[in-house]
Structure formats: C-alpha cells, structure tokens
Design an enzyme around this catalytic site. Structure first.
Site, PDB file in Angstrom:
ATOM      1  N   PHE A  37       0.821  -1.207   0.000  1.00  0.00           N
ATOM      2  CA  PHE A  37       0.000   0.000   0.000  1.00  0.00           C
ATOM      3  C   PHE A  37       0.856   1.258   0.000  1.00  0.00           C
ATOM      4  CE2 PHE A  37       0.015   1.525   4.530  1.00  0.00           C
ATOM      5  CZ  PHE A  37       0.826   0.547   5.069  1.00  0.00           C
ATOM      6  N   ILE A 159       9.904  -1.701   1.582  1.00  0.00           N
ATOM      7  CA  ILE A 159       8.648  -1.426   0.866  1.00  0.00           C
ATOM      8  C   ILE A 159       7.476  -1.398   1.851  1.00  0.00           C
ATOM      9  CG2 ILE A 159       9.447  -2.421  -1.311  1.00  0.00           C
ATOM     10  CD1 ILE A 159       7.535  -4.862  -0.570  1.00  0.00           C
ATOM     11  N   LYS A 160       6.341  -0.877   1.363  1.00  0.00           N
ATOM     12  CA  LYS A 160       5.153  -0.794   2.225  1.00  0.00           C
ATOM     13  C   LYS A 160       4.319  -2.060   2.048  1.00  0.00           C
ATOM     14  CE  LYS A 160       2.910   2.997   3.521  1.00  0.00           C
ATOM     15  NZ  LYS A 160       3.346   3.280   4.889  1.00  0.00           N
ATOM     16  N   ASN A 161       4.883  -3.143   2.582  1.00  0.00           N
ATOM     17  CA  ASN A 161       4.258  -4.455   2.548  1.00  0.00           C
ATOM     18  C   ASN A 161       3.350  -4.565   3.772  1.00  0.00           C
ATOM     19  OD1 ASN A 161       3.861  -7.234   2.112  1.00  0.00           O
ATOM     20  ND2 ASN A 161       5.625  -7.732   3.403  1.00  0.00           N
ATOM     21  N   TYR A 165       3.522  -4.760   8.865  1.00  0.00           N
ATOM     22  CA  TYR A 165       3.024  -3.826   9.864  1.00  0.00           C
ATOM     23  C   TYR A 165       2.665  -4.457  11.203  1.00  0.00           C
ATOM     24  CZ  TYR A 165       3.845   0.006   6.892  1.00  0.00           C
ATOM     25  OH  TYR A 165       4.505   0.949   6.150  1.00  0.00           O
TER      26      TYR A 165
END
Ligand code: PMP
Length: 316
Positions: A37, A159-161, A165
């Site tokens: 995202f 990266i925004k994996n 999170y």
C-alpha cells in the site's frame, strides 16, 4: 462528504460511489496477506483555495516498486494513477487535509490461501480526512522496544508491505501498555531502525543523523524531504549511517518522521530526557520548513506539490 465519508473512491479502474464498493466476505482475509500500500497526504491551503498532494509521483513510484517486489502486476502507468487520484479528490470536492491510501492486493484469492503468483492485482484508492499536527506542539515519549525490527533476510522492510506492519504494531502496543507513546525498534544488527510507521532522526553537535537505507527502514519519502530541507533551508550537515541505541539517549534532539507522523518531537527515550526535555531548535526549524513546503507557502519546493485544481472544480 456524505455520512462522514467521501462520496467516491477509486477501485479497479473506475471511480465508484462509496456504497457500491463491496466485496464478497470470502475475498477478505488471506488476500491481504500479500497486499502492499501507500500512505499519501494532501494539504489544504486556504489562501490559495487549493489542495496540494505531497510528493505524489514519488509515492506512486514506491507503490510500483512495492508491487514489483511482491510480484503483483501493475496494469496502470504511474501517470495514469496520478490522474485518477487527482480526479478522485476533485470528485470528492476535498477541501481539507486528507490522507490518500492506495492498496494493491491479489484478486480472486478465494480458497487459494497464500498462492500469489500469477494473480490479478486489484487496486483500491480511498481517502479520508487527516488534520496535520505540525506546529501544534505535539510531543511523544518513547521506549526501545523488546521487539526487533524485521530484517531484509526475512521480509522486505524497504517497501510498504502490509504484512510488515504487525511488527510495528506489536512494538507500539507494548510501548503504550508500558506508559509510553511510541517505540524505537532495533534491527538484527543491534542498531536503531525506526519507529512504528515512522523513521527516526536525531541531532547531535548540530548535525542531523538518521539510520541509513540498509538499517531495515522503509524507503521513506518524508525522511528524504527532511534531509533536503535540513541541507538547503537550515544549512546543516546531514549524516546517514548506523545509529546505536545509546546515541538516542545522549542526543540533543530526537524526532520521528513520516507521512502520518509528519515531524513528531520525542522528548524522552527510556526516561532519559532528550536535550532539555522539549523540542529543540533544529526540530522546530525543520517543522516550519516542512510545513511551508507541503502547504504551499514556499516556492522553492513547488515541485514536491501536485495542485489538485480544486478551486476550478467548484460545486454547482
Ligand atoms: N517507516 C514505516 C514502517 C512507515 O510505515 C512509514 C510511513 N509510510 C515510514 C517509515 C515513513 O515513510 P514516509 O515518509 O514515506 O511516509
């Protein structure tokens, strides 16, 4: 805005009414394990009657990199997606500080569990209001988390994996249960990585220091912007390198930074006061410079802003 949400969102090639963007319940769950995202902010400037999206191009390029790394096909050009986001903000008549969240996930995963190869990618872009806390005096306390930051040998921190999170979430929960506002995670090299959802910067002897790009950090767009502002506006030295835990305790100033975090001054770490226990002059100087750049008050950094043209799209 209708019932507290924008009228429209963008989903799989079309702008749709909020109510009409539904999926079958069996499509949820497993599919988002593979999601990536973006988190982007747009800032309203009352004087200009304009909404400015901050570093939209860089965010969409990072989305493309995130998708590449997790092998999700991207069927749109970055330019086309930028156009869709602008169109969405216009259609929603967005006249306030706003968060924009593109989410790419594997489609058609029902019953497939983790199989991600060869999947179609679905892409959702939605927005919601998010006021800025810059220059409001917000400060936080922090602790060093007992959780380690994920390493590039396990998951891709850069990266925004979405799956990454859980790591920051556990650290944040632990910190709050222990009476702190946020946490710093140490990486598998024993060096400082970042905070949940934000990068970390410290000031010592007038220099701005931040963990380097191989310290298990997200390739942060705010971090990049602040390094530029520190060099070009504050005219101070910026150093990217490994950072020890005890450097945080002895720093003159510490703050976290990110799209949501903006600049958040940290006044203590593990109950060591940072400097005088209040935001220092470099943090405050950067806050002002950052505010001016993203809200459209500083011409020098106009290339970081995409004007939405909201004043043109006046409602009938
Ligand atoms: N680290 C993590 C884990 C994040 O989620 C974020 C927020 N995107 C950041 C750092 C800061 O990145 P950016 O400045 O690009 O928002």
């Amino acid at each position: 805005m209708a019932d507290g949400h924008p009228m429209y969102l963008w989903w799989n090639g079309e702008r749709r009414r909020w109510e009409d963007a539904t999926v079958h319940v069996t499509d949820l769950g497993w599919s988002t394990v593979g999601a990536v995202f973006e988190g982007i902010r747009a800032y309203w400037n009352d004087e200009d009657g304009e909404l400015y999206v901050f570093r939209l191009q860089e965010h969409m390029e990072r989305l493309a990199r995130s998708m590449k790394l997790v092998r999700l096909p991207l069927e749109y050009s970055v330019d086309a997606l930028i156009g869709e986001i602008i169109g969405l903000l216009q259609a929603n008549e967005t006249r306030e500080d706003t968060y924009i969240r593109p989410l790419a996930y594997a489609g058609n995963t029902s019953g497939k569990r983790f199989a991600q190869l060869g999947n179609e990618a679905e892409l959702l872009i939605n927005t919601h209001p998010m006021p800025s806390h810059l220059l409001t005096g917000l400060t936080q306390t922090a602790k060093i988390s007992s959780w380690r930051r994920i390493s590039d040998t396990v998951m891709p921190p850069r990266i925004k994996n979405l799956s990454n999170y859980r790591n920051g979430q556990l650290a944040g929960q632990e910190a709050r249960l222990d009476g702190y506002d946020t946490a710093f995670l140490i990486n598998d090299q024993g060096k400082v990585a970042e905070a949940p959802g934000a990068c970390v910067m410290l000031v010592r002897d007038g220099k701005l220091i931040t963990p380097d790009a191989t310290s298990s950090i997200l390739e942060s767009i705010t971090r990049d912007a602040l390094m530029t502002l520190a060099r070009e506006v504050l005219e101070i030295e910026v150093v990217e390198r490994q950072v020890d835990r005890t450097e945080l305790y002895l720093a003159d100033e510490v703050f976290t930074c990110g799209t949501a975090a903006e600049i958040t001054p940290i006044v203590s770490v593990d109950k060591y006061d940072i400097g005088a226990g209040e935001p220092g002059p470099i943090t405050r100087g950067l806050e002002q410079a950052f505010h001016d750049a993203l809200r459209g008050k500083e011409e020098r950094f106009s290339h970081w802003r995409t004007p939405v043209g909201i004043s043109v799209a006046v409602p009938a």
